[in-house]
Design a protein around this motif. Structure first.
Motif, mmCIF file in Angstrom:
data_model
loop_
_atom_site.group_PDB
_atom_site.id
_atom_site.type_symbol
_atom_site.label_atom_id
_atom_site.label_comp_id
_atom_site.label_asym_id
_atom_site.label_seq_id
_atom_site.Cartn_x
_atom_site.Cartn_y
_atom_site.Cartn_z
ATOM 1 N N UNK A 130 0.864 -1.185 0.000
ATOM 2 C CA UNK A 130 0.000 0.000 0.000
ATOM 3 C C UNK A 130 0.898 1.232 0.000
ATOM 4 N N UNK A 131 0.500 2.249 -0.753
ATOM 5 C CA UNK A 131 1.220 3.521 -0.733
ATOM 6 C C UNK A 131 0.486 4.447 0.227
ATOM 7 N N UNK A 132 1.224 4.927 1.213
ATOM 8 C CA UNK A 132 0.644 5.734 2.284
ATOM 9 C C UNK A 132 1.194 7.152 2.191
ATOM 10 N N UNK A 133 0.292 8.127 2.350
ATOM 11 C CA UNK A 133 0.698 9.525 2.393
ATOM 12 C C UNK A 133 0.638 10.034 3.817
ATOM 13 N N UNK A 134 1.600 10.883 4.172
ATOM 14 C CA UNK A 134 1.623 11.484 5.505
ATOM 15 C C UNK A 134 1.844 12.984 5.346
ATOM 16 N N UNK A 135 1.111 13.765 6.111
ATOM 17 C CA UNK A 135 1.149 15.215 5.983
ATOM 18 C C UNK A 135 1.644 15.832 7.286
ATOM 19 N N UNK B 202 -2.428 10.780 8.233
ATOM 20 C CA UNK B 202 -1.922 9.655 7.436
ATOM 21 C C UNK B 202 -3.096 9.123 6.629
ATOM 22 N N UNK B 203 -2.855 8.832 5.355
ATOM 23 C CA UNK B 203 -3.937 8.398 4.473
ATOM 24 C C UNK B 203 -3.388 7.459 3.398
ATOM 25 N N UNK B 204 -4.292 6.692 2.781
ATOM 26 C CA UNK B 204 -3.926 5.768 1.708
ATOM 27 C C UNK B 204 -3.919 6.520 0.383
ATOM 28 N N UNK B 205 -2.800 6.449 -0.335
ATOM 29 C CA UNK B 205 -2.737 7.027 -1.680
ATOM 30 C C UNK B 205 -3.095 5.978 -2.726
#
Length: 96
Positions: free
Chosen positions: A25-30, A40-43
């Motif tokens: 899974x590719x995860x995005x973090x801001x 944190x969210x799933x891209x």
């Protein structure tokens, strides 16, 4: 001969239990204006909702370890591999 039998007995449970299936899974973090991790969210999904939840949690818990000096108002992207264990070949005890 005893070694061959012992080795065979060690391998049999692995074959019977099934193989593990890796999911990515590719995860995005801001980060916010102060450089703190805020979301944190799933891209890109792994295709498995449970594996995605595990990936988000793992990325959130390891953010500080992976990003030593986070930038302000920045988005980070990380790929998380989740190992999904297959169900045993002999079935489960839960009623269907």
């Amino acid at each position: 001969m005893r070694r061959i039998i012992a080795a065979a007995l060690c391998i049999v449970p692995l074959v019977v239990c099934g193989c593990s299936t890796p999911k990515t899974a590719t995860v995005g973090m801001r980060t916010d204006a102060n450089g703190r991790h805020v979301s944190t969210f799933i891209k890109n999904s792994s295709g498995n909702e449970e594996a995605d939840k595990v990936a988000v949690r793992a990325a959130s818990l390891n953010f500080r370890r992976q990003v030593k000096k986070p930038l302000k108002n920045h988005n980070y992207v990380i790929e998380v591999n989740v190992l999904e264990m297959a169900d045993p070949a002999w079935g489960s005890d839960k009623p269907k």
